[in-house]
Design a protein around this motif. Structure first.
Motif, PDB file in Angstrom:
ATOM      1  N   ARG A 228     -27.702 -19.049  17.534  1.00 53.81           N
ATOM      2  CA  ARG A 228     -28.094 -17.973  16.611  1.00 53.81           C
ATOM      3  C   ARG A 228     -27.999 -16.619  17.299  1.00 53.81           C
ATOM      4  NH1 ARG A 228     -32.244 -21.752  15.262  1.00 53.81           N
ATOM      5  NH2 ARG A 228     -33.726 -20.559  16.504  1.00 53.81           N
ATOM      6  N   ASN A 229     -28.469 -16.551  18.563  1.00 51.99           N
ATOM      7  CA  ASN A 229     -28.387 -15.273  19.275  1.00 51.99           C
ATOM      8  C   ASN A 229     -26.937 -14.896  19.561  1.00 51.99           C
ATOM      9  OD1 ASN A 229     -31.151 -15.180  19.281  1.00 51.99           O
ATOM     10  ND2 ASN A 229     -31.365 -16.061  21.341  1.00 51.99           N
ATOM     11  N   PHE A 230     -26.102 -15.931  19.868  1.00 53.23           N
ATOM     12  CA  PHE A 230     -24.707 -15.634  20.168  1.00 53.23           C
ATOM     13  C   PHE A 230     -23.977 -15.076  18.940  1.00 53.23           C
ATOM     14  CE2 PHE A 230     -20.294 -17.122  20.110  1.00 53.23           C
ATOM     15  CZ  PHE A 230     -19.832 -16.465  21.239  1.00 53.23           C
ATOM     16  N   VAL A 231     -24.189 -15.684  17.800  1.00 50.76           N
ATOM     17  CA  VAL A 231     -23.549 -15.196  16.583  1.00 50.76           C
ATOM     18  C   VAL A 231     -23.968 -13.777  16.290  1.00 50.76           C
ATOM     19  CG1 VAL A 231     -23.367 -15.519  14.092  1.00 50.76           C
ATOM     20  CG2 VAL A 231     -23.267 -17.500  15.616  1.00 50.76           C
ATOM     21  N   SER A 232     -25.252 -13.521  16.453  1.00 52.10           N
ATOM     22  CA  SER A 232     -25.729 -12.159  16.209  1.00 52.10           C
ATOM     23  C   SER A 232     -25.108 -11.181  17.204  1.00 52.10           C
ATOM     24  CB  SER A 232     -27.260 -12.133  16.311  1.00 52.10           C
ATOM     25  OG  SER A 232     -27.749 -10.821  16.144  1.00 52.10           O
ATOM     26  N   THR A 233     -25.004 -11.598  18.476  1.00 49.13           N
ATOM     27  CA  THR A 233     -24.430 -10.707  19.498  1.00 49.13           C
ATOM     28  C   THR A 233     -22.954 -10.448  19.244  1.00 49.13           C
ATOM     29  OG1 THR A 233     -26.004 -11.571  21.112  1.00 49.13           O
ATOM     30  CG2 THR A 233     -24.063 -10.431  21.970  1.00 49.13           C
ATOM     31  N   VAL A 234     -22.223 -11.506  18.862  1.00 50.41           N
ATOM     32  CA  VAL A 234     -20.797 -11.336  18.593  1.00 50.41           C
ATOM     33  C   VAL A 234     -20.564 -10.383  17.431  1.00 50.41           C
ATOM     34  CG1 VAL A 234     -18.734 -12.525  17.765  1.00 50.41           C
ATOM     35  CG2 VAL A 234     -20.096 -13.533  19.581  1.00 50.41           C
ATOM     36  N   LEU A 235     -21.362 -10.551  16.385  1.00 48.47           N
ATOM     37  CA  LEU A 235     -21.203  -9.669  15.225  1.00 48.47           C
ATOM     38  C   LEU A 235     -21.489  -8.224  15.587  1.00 48.47           C
ATOM     39  CD1 LEU A 235     -22.788 -11.810  12.379  1.00 48.47           C
ATOM     40  CD2 LEU A 235     -20.373 -11.455  12.863  1.00 48.47           C
ATOM     41  N   VAL A 242     -17.850  -6.365   9.854  1.00 47.94           N
ATOM     42  CA  VAL A 242     -18.205  -7.681   9.347  1.00 47.94           C
ATOM     43  C   VAL A 242     -19.308  -7.511   8.321  1.00 47.94           C
ATOM     44  CG1 VAL A 242     -19.012  -9.998   9.890  1.00 47.94           C
ATOM     45  CG2 VAL A 242     -17.568  -8.772  11.518  1.00 47.94           C
ATOM     46  N   VAL A 243     -19.046  -7.981   7.106  1.00 48.98           N
ATOM     47  CA  VAL A 243     -20.009  -7.870   6.005  1.00 48.98           C
ATOM     48  C   VAL A 243     -20.114  -9.247   5.359  1.00 48.98           C
ATOM     49  CG1 VAL A 243     -20.581  -6.725   3.855  1.00 48.98           C
ATOM     50  CG2 VAL A 243     -19.371  -5.478   5.624  1.00 48.98           C
ATOM     51  N   VAL A 244     -21.346  -9.704   5.129  1.00 47.22           N
ATOM     52  CA  VAL A 244     -21.604 -10.969   4.450  1.00 47.22           C
ATOM     53  C   VAL A 244     -22.129 -10.656   3.063  1.00 47.22           C
ATOM     54  CG1 VAL A 244     -22.826 -13.159   4.526  1.00 47.22           C
ATOM     55  CG2 VAL A 244     -22.087 -12.086   6.655  1.00 47.22           C
ATOM     56  N   ALA A 257     -20.781  -2.282  13.805  1.00 41.72           N
ATOM     57  CA  ALA A 257     -19.563  -1.534  13.511  1.00 41.72           C
ATOM     58  C   ALA A 257     -19.539  -1.074  12.058  1.00 41.72           C
ATOM     59  CB  ALA A 257     -18.344  -2.403  13.806  1.00 41.72           C
ATOM     60  N   CYS A 258     -20.057  -1.909  11.155  1.00 38.93           N
ATOM     61  CA  CYS A 258     -20.112  -1.514   9.743  1.00 38.93           C
ATOM     62  C   CYS A 258     -21.082  -0.356   9.547  1.00 38.93           C
ATOM     63  CB  CYS A 258     -20.511  -2.722   8.894  1.00 38.93           C
ATOM     64  SG  CYS A 258     -20.480  -2.416   7.125  1.00 38.93           S
ATOM     65  N   GLU A 259     -22.228  -0.396  10.211  1.00 38.20           N
ATOM     66  CA  GLU A 259     -23.189   0.697  10.097  1.00 38.20           C
ATOM     67  C   GLU A 259     -22.600   1.994  10.651  1.00 38.20           C
ATOM     68  OE1 GLU A 259     -26.686  -0.511  12.121  1.00 38.20           O
ATOM     69  OE2 GLU A 259     -27.304  -1.980  10.616  1.00 38.20           O
ATOM     70  N   LYS A 260     -21.875   1.878  11.770  1.00 37.03           N
ATOM     71  CA  LYS A 260     -21.306   3.072  12.389  1.00 37.03           C
ATOM     72  C   LYS A 260     -20.211   3.687  11.517  1.00 37.03           C
ATOM     73  CE  LYS A 260     -19.037   4.603  16.642  1.00 37.03           C
ATOM     74  NZ  LYS A 260     -18.528   4.189  17.969  1.00 37.03           N
ATOM     75  N   THR A 261     -19.392   2.859  10.881  1.00 32.54           N
ATOM     76  CA  THR A 261     -18.286   3.373  10.069  1.00 32.54           C
ATOM     77  C   THR A 261     -18.790   3.993   8.767  1.00 32.54           C
ATOM     78  OG1 THR A 261     -16.804   1.712  10.989  1.00 32.54           O
ATOM     79  CG2 THR A 261     -16.132   2.741   8.928  1.00 32.54           C
ATOM     80  N   THR A 262     -19.749   3.329   8.096  1.00 31.18           N
ATOM     81  CA  THR A 262     -20.203   3.809   6.790  1.00 31.18           C
ATOM     82  C   THR A 262     -21.272   4.886   6.894  1.00 31.18           C
ATOM     83  OG1 THR A 262     -21.873   2.055   6.668  1.00 31.18           O
ATOM     84  CG2 THR A 262     -19.668   1.583   5.776  1.00 31.18           C
ATOM     85  N   GLY A 263     -22.002   4.938   8.011  1.00 32.95           N
ATOM     86  CA  GLY A 263     -23.086   5.905   8.164  1.00 32.95           C
ATOM     87  C   GLY A 263     -24.398   5.425   7.593  1.00 32.95           C
ATOM     88  N   TYR A 264     -24.473   4.184   7.047  1.00 30.87           N
ATOM     89  CA  TYR A 264     -25.700   3.603   6.496  1.00 30.87           C
ATOM     90  C   TYR A 264     -26.269   2.590   7.484  1.00 30.87           C
ATOM     91  CZ  TYR A 264     -24.258   5.468   1.939  1.00 30.87           C
ATOM     92  OH  TYR A 264     -23.885   6.282   0.906  1.00 30.87           O
ATOM     93  N   ARG A 265     -27.633   2.521   7.484  1.00 28.82           N
ATOM     94  CA  ARG A 265     -28.284   1.442   8.210  1.00 28.82           C
ATOM     95  C   ARG A 265     -28.327   0.205   7.320  1.00 28.82           C
ATOM     96  NH1 ARG A 265     -31.918   5.495   8.795  1.00 28.82           N
ATOM     97  NH2 ARG A 265     -33.455   4.326   7.570  1.00 28.82           N
ATOM     98  N   PHE A 266     -28.530  -0.966   7.944  1.00 32.44           N
ATOM     99  CA  PHE A 266     -28.523  -2.204   7.176  1.00 32.44           C
ATOM    100  C   PHE A 266     -29.632  -2.211   6.126  1.00 32.44           C
ATOM    101  CE2 PHE A 266     -30.280  -6.546   6.697  1.00 32.44           C
ATOM    102  CZ  PHE A 266     -29.244  -7.099   5.979  1.00 32.44           C
ATOM    103  N   GLU A 267     -30.803  -1.600   6.472  1.00 32.33           N
ATOM    104  CA  GLU A 267     -31.895  -1.567   5.501  1.00 32.33           C
ATOM    105  C   GLU A 267     -31.490  -0.807   4.243  1.00 32.33           C
ATOM    106  OE1 GLU A 267     -32.087  -0.765   8.611  1.00 32.33           O
ATOM    107  OE2 GLU A 267     -33.366  -2.312   9.532  1.00 32.33           O
ATOM    108  N   GLN A 268     -30.611   0.191   4.382  1.00 38.27           N
ATOM    109  CA  GLN A 268     -30.150   0.957   3.240  1.00 38.27           C
ATOM    110  C   GLN A 268     -29.082   0.222   2.443  1.00 38.27           C
ATOM    111  OE1 GLN A 268     -28.960   4.344   5.590  1.00 38.27           O
ATOM    112  NE2 GLN A 268     -30.778   5.544   4.938  1.00 38.27           N
TER     113      GLN A 268
END
Length: 857
Positions: A228-235, A242-244, A257-268
């Motif tokens: 579980r930690n490895f998958v999270s680290t790889v993502l 990577v978007v699910v 990388a998705c947060e950095k490109t879009t400018g949104y945090r995951f909570e948003q």
């Protein structure tokens, strides 16, 4: 076996004395004397007669012997055996068990079994089991049950045993059953036998197995966390977005990388639909189409769209989609989208398209033919060309515009591979190809330069270098021809083997001219004055597809109907096509049958003296004129064709070198003959024709070395003509020389192949006999002596029968490194001296012990 550990005799005495001893009395209701006691009684008595006492003593003696035999057998049991009394006292123990525990058997016997147990817990468990054992419901020999116990060895180490417990049947009446001095319940056995099996290894294996099971459980738990930690680290560390998404296109997870490109945090972004958060209106419909196709299982794995970031910037992203279905269902559960931001790439493509127009204008009139290829996937498409390329290909590139490189270069895959290599390695590649474009008449040589000019574009500059290649080929051919002539010259000057020189020359000429056959013929001298001179085959070099000329009869006059006289020279015959040649029809048919299509014939001239044949062994001298020695034939059998002047010059030059080699070989042959004559004269005795002393020494040394390696015998015979000085004084030296020659002839007739006869001195001769033992050597000596007798040469000055006789000394040795040939000569000389001392006219073998083999005085 007495559980009170006292002798049978003392127990018997107590029985006899029991009548007067109150402590051993036992009443009987009948008032009679008792013969034995029950197991419940404490004592017994006996008041029988002296005869009964004697019988009882005899019975006790027999019982004691049986018990002793049982003890001896029990000590030899190869296992853990313990015999316990009903009070769990160790009565007997096997020697094997005592050794394993580290105690002596005397130390263990009489000890309570619980003293051997390892720890109080084992003692409590054993006592509880022993007192609760139901002995009454088991037969005497039935196994009650097994039990695991831990014993403590003498060194403190534990010993793990699994015990099989058996009851020992009680002694029958008369076997001292009444010897017990303590109460014995009726339901308890007389003895208990423990049979043990060591289970230490088994318990250790079970312990290790349990530890491995616990470790495996912990490892699985830890692995689950690590995964579980490895998958999270790889993502989070991946450069791609990577978007699910769930089946409603709501965002369930994303990486950094998705947060950095879009400018949104995951909570948003969490649980919000992609369409309402990132997509512009014109992209929504296409995105929903992709979702529907993914839900049906037939969706595209790749698609592109533009996302609107939080800062209001449009980013072009190429997505790779993977649908995750619910278990045992075709319903989509999640959609994993992996995207690459290709905004800069698309901008570069746009800029490239804008620059293409400028580039096209610039290189359209460049004089170097240029083709432009664009890479799309794994294919290269022709997207542009200039006017020079159009002219070079005769309009072929105009029809290939927009087609792939594999299509345009269908008959030359190497061009496609070079194009791919330039694009793959991102560097300039140069090559040369002999190629024919579809609209050109014949193939040409092209110099090709592949230039990587853009991320998906390669330019190919092509230049026609046919004339340059032809010039370079001519220069290289000239250099190769000169180099080959130099090689042949070197071999001629450094080799005197004419046959080898001729064979090498024919082979090299055929390779250089790339023809199918090269042959060398010699013109034989006429048999009579004015006669014809025929061709004699010498050597040839040919391919396997053409027939040999070795056994063919050819006439050189076919190619010169009116030959000039020798010395005036014969012309070179060069026939480009045999079918159109000015030759007799019989000659054309004959040569055509040999596969000849084009023919080149060059004469070989050497200097010869007038009236002497050119192949004579006599070397040429100054003032000799040229004579025809032979011909150098070159046949082209594949196809007719003209002979180039450079090829004819080359063959003529080779013919001149061969003439030098032939004359050099004639000189060498004369020199060899002279040397052989000199060597022959240097190794022979002029008077007798046998080998001289110098040749004798060299031959003996050579045979000694050769036979030393083989380990076989070598024999030597030295012989001397008896009273030869008196013979010369009587008959004269001329008669003496004649006698020496007659003796030499007799000696020569005695020799076999590989043996040597020599004149060793004035009237002394020697015979070297390789591979000859003592018996055979004595036989040769006796044969030679008999032949001299048979000559019956008169010798009236001899006291041995008025005829010439020989004295012979024979010696045999097996050559070795520890001996020298001089030892063999000394032994034969010693035997010859003894033969003369014993009266002459005899053969003596050099032998230190006993008579010589085959001795005959």
């Amino acid at each position: 076996m007495n559980v009170e550990r006292r002798s049978d005799q003392s127990w018997c005495d107590a029985k006899v004395k029991g009548k007067s001893d109150p402590s051993h009395s036992c009443g009987d209701s009948s008032g009679g004397s008792s013969t034995h006691c029950t197991s419940a009684e404490v004592a017994c008595e006996y008041d029988g007669s002296e005869r009964e006492v004697a019988q009882l003593r005899e019975q006790l003696a027999r019982t004691s012997a049986q018990l002793e035999q049982y003890r001896n057998y029990y000590e030899q049991l190869p296992g853990f055996y313990f015999s316990l009394t009903s009070e769990a006292i160790v009565e007997q123990v096997s020697a094997f068990a005592a050794r394993q525990l580290g105690y002596s058997r005397d130390r263990l016997q009489g000890q309570p079994f619980v003293n051997l147990l390892n720890g109080p817990q084992e003692v409590r468990a054993f006592r509880q089991w022993w007192t609760g054992a139901d002995w009454q419901h088991h037969s005497d020999t039935e196994q009650i049950h097994g039990r695991e116990v831990t014993l403590q060895c003498a060194d403190g180490s534990p010993l793990f045993l699994r015990l099989s417990i058996r009851t020992v049947p009680p002694l029958p009446p008369g076997d001292l059953r009444g010897s017990r001095t303590f109460p014995h319940p009726a339901n308890e056995p007389e003895r208990v036998l423990f049979v043990g099996e060591e289970i230490g290894d088994l318990k250790q294996a079970l312990k290790n197995l349990e530890q491995q099971r616990q470790f495996g459980t912990q490892l699985l738990e830890a692995t689950d966390v690590l995964v579980r930690n490895f998958v999270s680290t790889v993502l989070d560390t991946a450069n791609s977005l990577v978007v699910v998404l769930d089946r409603e296109a709501r965002i369930m997870s994303c990486n950094l990388a998705c947060e950095k490109t879009t400018g949104y945090r995951f909570e948003q972004m969490s649980n919000r639909r992609v369409a309402e958060l990132f997509l512009i209106p014109e992209e929504v419909e296409a995105f929903h189409t992709v979702l529907v196709q993914l839900s049906s299982g037939n969706g595209p794995n790749h698609h592109e769209n533009r996302w609107l970031t939080r800062d209001g910037e449009l980013r072009t992203i190429a997505w790779s989609n993977t649908a995750i279905f619910e278990e045992d269902s075709d319903r989509v559960k999640y959609i994993i989208c992996t995207g690459i931001d290709i905004t800069e790439r698309r901008q570069a493509e746009q800029a490239l398209r804008q620059s293409e127009e400028r580039l096209r204008t610039q290189y359209k009139h460049i004089p170097i033919p240029t083709l432009t290829w664009q890479c799309v996937g794994d294919e290269f498409f022709l997207i542009d060309y200039n006017d020079a390329a159009l002219a070079m290909t005769g309009g072929c590139v105009a029809r290939s515009l927009g087609k792939t490189a594999r299509c345009m270069y269908a008959d030359c895959r190497e061009l496609v591979e070079e194009l791919k290599r330039c694009f793959r390695e991102r560097r300039t590649i140069k090559s040369e190809r002999f190629y024919r474009f579809c609209a050109t008449a014949e193939p040409k040589h092209f110099a090709i330069v592949y230039v990587f000019v853009a991320p998906d574009m390669v330019m190919v500059h092509t230049e026609d270098i046919t004339e340059r290649k032809q010039l370079m080929g001519a220069l290289q051919r000239q250099a190769r021809r000169e180099r080959l002539v130099g090689v042949i010259q070197g071999r001629i000057r450094h080799s005197l083997d004419l046959d080898r020189i001729l064979a090498t020359t024919a082979k090299e000429v055929r390779r250089f001219l790339q023809v199918q056959r090269v042959a060398i013929y010699r013109v034989s001298p006429p048999l009579a004055e004015g006669g014809s001179r025929d061709l004699t085959f010498v050597v040839e070099s040919r391919t396997s597809a053409v027939p040999s000329l070795r056994d063919e009869s050819l006439d050189w006059r076919w190619f010169d109907p009116e030959p000039q006289c020798a010395g005036d020279g014969l012309p070179v015959c060069a026939i480009a096509d045999l079918e159109t040649a000015d030759l007799p029809s019989a000659a054309i048919a004959r040569l055509h049958a040999l596969g000849i299509r084009a023919h080149l014939q060059v004469p070989i001239w050497i200097r010869e003296r007038s009236g002497v044949a050119p192949d004579s062994d006599r070397p040429p001298e100054r003032g000799d004129r040229l004579g025809l020695w032979g011909w150098l034939w070159v046949d082209r059998c594949s196809a007719p064709g003209p002979w180039e002047a450079s090829d004819i010059d080359f063959v003529e030059q080779i013919a001149g070198e061969l003439a030098i080699a032939i004359q050099q070989a004639l000189l060498y042959r004369q020199l060899q003959l002279a040397n052989q004559e000199l060597e022959h004269l240097a190794t022979l005795d002029a008077l007798t024709g046998l080998a001289n002393r110098r040749h004798f020494d060299a031959y003996l040394n050579r045979e000694w070395q050769r036979l030393a390696a083989a380990g076989v015998p070598l024999s030597l015979i030295l012989c001397d003509i008896d009273y030869f000085k008196a013979y010369n004084d009587t008959y004269g030296h001329l008669a003496g020389d004649r006698t020496l020659r007659e003796v030499a002839d007799a000696l020569r007739s005695t020799l076999r192949e590989g043996e040597l006869g020599a004149r060793y001195g004035g009237e002394e001769f020697a015979l070297i006999l390789p591979h000859t033992g003592a018996e055979e050597a004595m036989s040769v000596a006796q044969t030679l002596r008999s032949r001299i007798h048979a000559l019956a040469i008169a010798h009236k000055a001899s006291s041995l029968g008025q005829i010439v006789t020989l004295s012979l000394g024979v010696a045999t040795r097996v050559p070795s490194a520890n001996l020298s040939p001089a030892s063999l000569i000394a032994a034969a000389d010693d035997a010859l001296y003894r033969a003369k001392a014993l009266g002459r006219d005899r053969a003596i073998f050099h032998h230190s012990i006993g008579p010589p083999p085959g001795h005959c005085p």
